[in-house]
Each structure stands twice: as C-alpha cells, then as structure tokens.
Write an enzyme that holds these catalytic residues in place. Sequence first.
Site, PDB file in Angstrom:
ATOM      1  N   GLY A 139     -15.436   2.858   3.639  1.00 56.38           N
ATOM      2  CA  GLY A 139     -14.138   3.453   3.351  1.00 56.38           C
ATOM      3  C   GLY A 139     -13.508   2.972   2.072  1.00 56.38           C
ATOM      4  O   GLY A 139     -12.330   3.251   1.815  1.00 56.38           O
ATOM      5  N   GLN A 140     -14.260   2.238   1.237  1.00 55.55           N
ATOM      6  CA  GLN A 140     -13.674   1.815  -0.039  1.00 55.55           C
ATOM      7  C   GLN A 140     -13.504   3.034  -0.939  1.00 55.55           C
ATOM      8  O   GLN A 140     -14.464   3.789  -1.163  1.00 55.55           O
ATOM      9  CB  GLN A 140     -14.553   0.766  -0.742  1.00 55.55           C
ATOM     10  CG  GLN A 140     -13.877   0.197  -1.992  1.00 55.55           C
ATOM     11  CD  GLN A 140     -14.659  -0.939  -2.641  1.00 55.55           C
ATOM     12  OE1 GLN A 140     -15.776  -1.267  -2.235  1.00 55.55           O
ATOM     13  NE2 GLN A 140     -14.064  -1.542  -3.664  1.00 55.55           N
TER      14      GLN A 140
ATOM     15  N   ASN B 198     -12.764  -3.610   2.412  1.00 57.05           N
ATOM     16  CA  ASN B 198     -13.707  -2.503   2.521  1.00 57.05           C
ATOM     17  C   ASN B 198     -14.649  -2.614   1.329  1.00 57.05           C
ATOM     18  O   ASN B 198     -14.202  -2.693   0.180  1.00 57.05           O
ATOM     19  CB  ASN B 198     -12.973  -1.160   2.505  1.00 57.05           C
ATOM     20  CG  ASN B 198     -12.134  -0.959   3.751  1.00 57.05           C
ATOM     21  OD1 ASN B 198     -12.508  -1.402   4.838  1.00 57.05           O
ATOM     22  ND2 ASN B 198     -11.002  -0.293   3.615  1.00 57.05           N
TER      23      ASN B 198
ATOM     24  N   ASP C   8       0.854  -1.188   0.000  1.00 61.20           N
ATOM     25  CA  ASP C   8       0.000   0.000   0.000  1.00 61.20           C
ATOM     26  C   ASP C   8       0.892   1.241   0.000  1.00 61.20           C
ATOM     27  O   ASP C   8       1.898   1.321   0.717  1.00 61.20           O
ATOM     28  CB  ASP C   8      -0.913  -0.012   1.231  1.00 61.20           C
ATOM     29  CG  ASP C   8      -2.071   0.961   1.081  1.00 61.20           C
ATOM     30  OD1 ASP C   8      -3.216   0.489   0.977  1.00 61.20           O
ATOM     31  OD2 ASP C   8      -1.831   2.185   1.075  1.00 61.20           O
ATOM     32  N   ILE C   9       0.508   2.238  -0.778  1.00 58.02           N
ATOM     33  CA  ILE C   9       1.301   3.461  -0.905  1.00 58.02           C
ATOM     34  C   ILE C   9       1.275   4.291   0.384  1.00 58.02           C
ATOM     35  O   ILE C   9       2.181   5.105   0.624  1.00 58.02           O
ATOM     36  CB  ILE C   9       0.783   4.283  -2.116  1.00 58.02           C
ATOM     37  CG1 ILE C   9       1.861   5.170  -2.684  1.00 58.02           C
ATOM     38  CG2 ILE C   9      -0.469   5.081  -1.775  1.00 58.02           C
ATOM     39  CD1 ILE C   9       1.536   5.741  -4.060  1.00 58.02           C
TER      40      ILE C   9
ATOM     41  N   HIS D  80      -9.882  -5.375  -3.583  1.00 58.02           N
ATOM     42  CA  HIS D  80      -8.557  -5.567  -2.990  1.00 58.02           C
ATOM     43  C   HIS D  80      -8.721  -5.996  -1.541  1.00 58.02           C
ATOM     44  O   HIS D  80      -9.545  -5.463  -0.814  1.00 58.02           O
ATOM     45  CB  HIS D  80      -7.698  -4.293  -3.082  1.00 58.02           C
ATOM     46  CG  HIS D  80      -8.398  -3.069  -2.583  1.00 58.02           C
ATOM     47  ND1 HIS D  80      -9.317  -2.390  -3.342  1.00 58.02           N
ATOM     48  CD2 HIS D  80      -8.319  -2.409  -1.408  1.00 58.02           C
ATOM     49  CE1 HIS D  80      -9.779  -1.361  -2.664  1.00 58.02           C
ATOM     50  NE2 HIS D  80      -9.196  -1.352  -1.471  1.00 58.02           N
TER      51      HIS D  80
ATOM     52  N   HIS E  20      -6.858  -5.999   2.006  1.00 64.63           N
ATOM     53  CA  HIS E  20      -5.733  -5.404   2.738  1.00 64.63           C
ATOM     54  C   HIS E  20      -5.201  -6.462   3.699  1.00 64.63           C
ATOM     55  O   HIS E  20      -5.972  -7.026   4.488  1.00 64.63           O
ATOM     56  CB  HIS E  20      -6.195  -4.236   3.619  1.00 64.63           C
ATOM     57  CG  HIS E  20      -6.728  -3.048   2.918  1.00 64.63           C
ATOM     58  ND1 HIS E  20      -6.017  -1.871   2.809  1.00 64.63           N
ATOM     59  CD2 HIS E  20      -7.928  -2.812   2.316  1.00 64.63           C
ATOM     60  CE1 HIS E  20      -6.766  -0.954   2.179  1.00 64.63           C
ATOM     61  NE2 HIS E  20      -7.922  -1.503   1.878  1.00 64.63           N
TER      62      HIS E  20
HETATM   63  P1  5GP Z   1      -9.704   1.250   0.146  1.00 61.03           P
HETATM   64  O1  5GP Z   1      -9.843   2.531   0.926  1.00 61.03           O
HETATM   65  O2  5GP Z   1     -10.391   1.342  -1.210  1.00 61.03           O
HETATM   66  O3  5GP Z   1     -10.091   0.016   0.900  1.00 61.03           O
HETATM   67  O4  5GP Z   1      -8.154   1.071  -0.103  1.00 61.03           O
HETATM   68  C1  5GP Z   1      -7.461   1.656  -1.154  1.00 61.03           C
HETATM   69  C2  5GP Z   1      -6.001   1.612  -0.780  1.00 61.03           C
HETATM   70  O5  5GP Z   1      -5.235   1.852  -1.932  1.00 61.03           O
HETATM   71  C3  5GP Z   1      -5.615   2.672   0.252  1.00 61.03           C
HETATM   72  O6  5GP Z   1      -5.099   2.038   1.415  1.00 61.03           O
HETATM   73  C4  5GP Z   1      -4.569   3.522  -0.478  1.00 61.03           C
HETATM   74  O7  5GP Z   1      -3.503   3.926   0.359  1.00 61.03           O
HETATM   75  C5  5GP Z   1      -4.092   2.581  -1.566  1.00 61.03           C
HETATM   76  N1  5GP Z   1      -3.639   3.258  -2.773  1.00 61.03           N
HETATM   77  C6  5GP Z   1      -4.240   4.316  -3.397  1.00 61.03           C
HETATM   78  N2  5GP Z   1      -3.551   4.655  -4.498  1.00 61.03           N
HETATM   79  C7  5GP Z   1      -2.482   3.805  -4.564  1.00 61.03           C
HETATM   80  C8  5GP Z   1      -1.403   3.666  -5.502  1.00 61.03           C
HETATM   81  O8  5GP Z   1      -1.280   4.383  -6.500  1.00 61.03           O
HETATM   82  N3  5GP Z   1      -0.492   2.679  -5.239  1.00 61.03           N
HETATM   83  C9  5GP Z   1      -0.596   1.868  -4.150  1.00 61.03           C
HETATM   84  N4  5GP Z   1       0.350   0.939  -3.987  1.00 61.03           N
HETATM   85  N5  5GP Z   1      -1.608   1.963  -3.262  1.00 61.03           N
HETATM   86  C10 5GP Z   1      -2.542   2.912  -3.472  1.00 61.03           C
END
Ligand code: 5GP
Length: 120
Positions: free
Chosen positions: A99-100, A93, A36-37, A106, A108
């Site tokens: 929080g998605q 999520n 994760d970034i 994906h 986590h």
């Molecule tokens: P969500 O909030 O949809 O469950 O999770 C999305 C995740 O993607 C977040 O934890 C966010 O930090 C990660 N993310 C967003 N953009 C990027 C990216 O460009 N590269 C990577 N490696 N992770 C990302």
Amino acid sequence: MPVAVSEPDCLFCKIAAGKVPADIVREGERTLAFRDINPQAPVHVLIIPRDHYPTAAAAGAAGEGLLDEIAREAHEIAEAGGVAEGGYRLVFNTGADAGQTVFHLHGHVLGGRGLEWPPG
Ligand code: 5GP
Ligand code: ZN
C-alpha cells in the site's frame, strides 16, 4: 547516503522544502512530522526524513540510524497526542503491494482508536 537529498517530483521532498503546505507537528534536524491529509485515526501523523530515501528498506540499508530516530519521534508524537500509554501503531508501508503510494520513506503514527490486527 540518501538516494538524493531531494527529488524534484517527490511530494514529501516538496513538503520538507516548504513548497507544499502541511500541518507540521514536529521538526527535527533530520526529520519532519506532519498530519496525514486523509487521517485514518484520531492521531495520524507522518514522520519523514528530510532527505529522500524511497523506502524504510533503503534507509535501513544506509545504516544512519534514521529508523531509530523515527521510532523515537513517533513516541514523542504519541505522548503529545495522549496515546502513548494506551498504545499506538508505527507503520512503514514498504512497496506497492503493502500500500505504499508515496515513495519517500514515512512512518505512520496511528492512535486514538482501537486498531485491529491483522491489518487489512
Ligand atoms: P502510504 O500509502 O505511501 O504509506 O502513505 C502515504 C500517505 O500520505 C497517505 O496516508 C496519504 O493520505 C498521505 N498523503 C498523500 N498526499 C498528502 C499530502 O499532500 N499531504 C499530507 N499531509 N499527506 C498526504
Ligand atoms: Zn522525497
């Protein structure tokens, strides 16, 4: 069936296609795992299907065993990260209220620190 093999505007489809760089930790035939970034724990890896399913619900409804595969991959990642024994969290999520933010399924994998319950 996936909603689409690839969605042109989807960030994680672009990562799966190698068009956006990512710190890849595992590659499977149907899945890809990368860091994760914005990590929320010492181990924070995202596992995605290569094909585009917007949510875990969509992948579950497709009945193709993808969520099982992601769970197996998560355990391998946790073992490699040294957190399998102590414990880790696998989170999907699902929907904006949860929080998605990226609507490409994906999981986590979070570990390496004490994780509180209930989550925020
Ligand atoms: P969500 O909030 O949809 O469950 O999770 C999305 C995740 O993607 C977040 O934890 C966010 O930090 C990660 N993310 C967003 N953009 C990027 C990216 O460009 N590269 C990577 N490696 N992770 C990302
Ligand atoms: Zn996608």
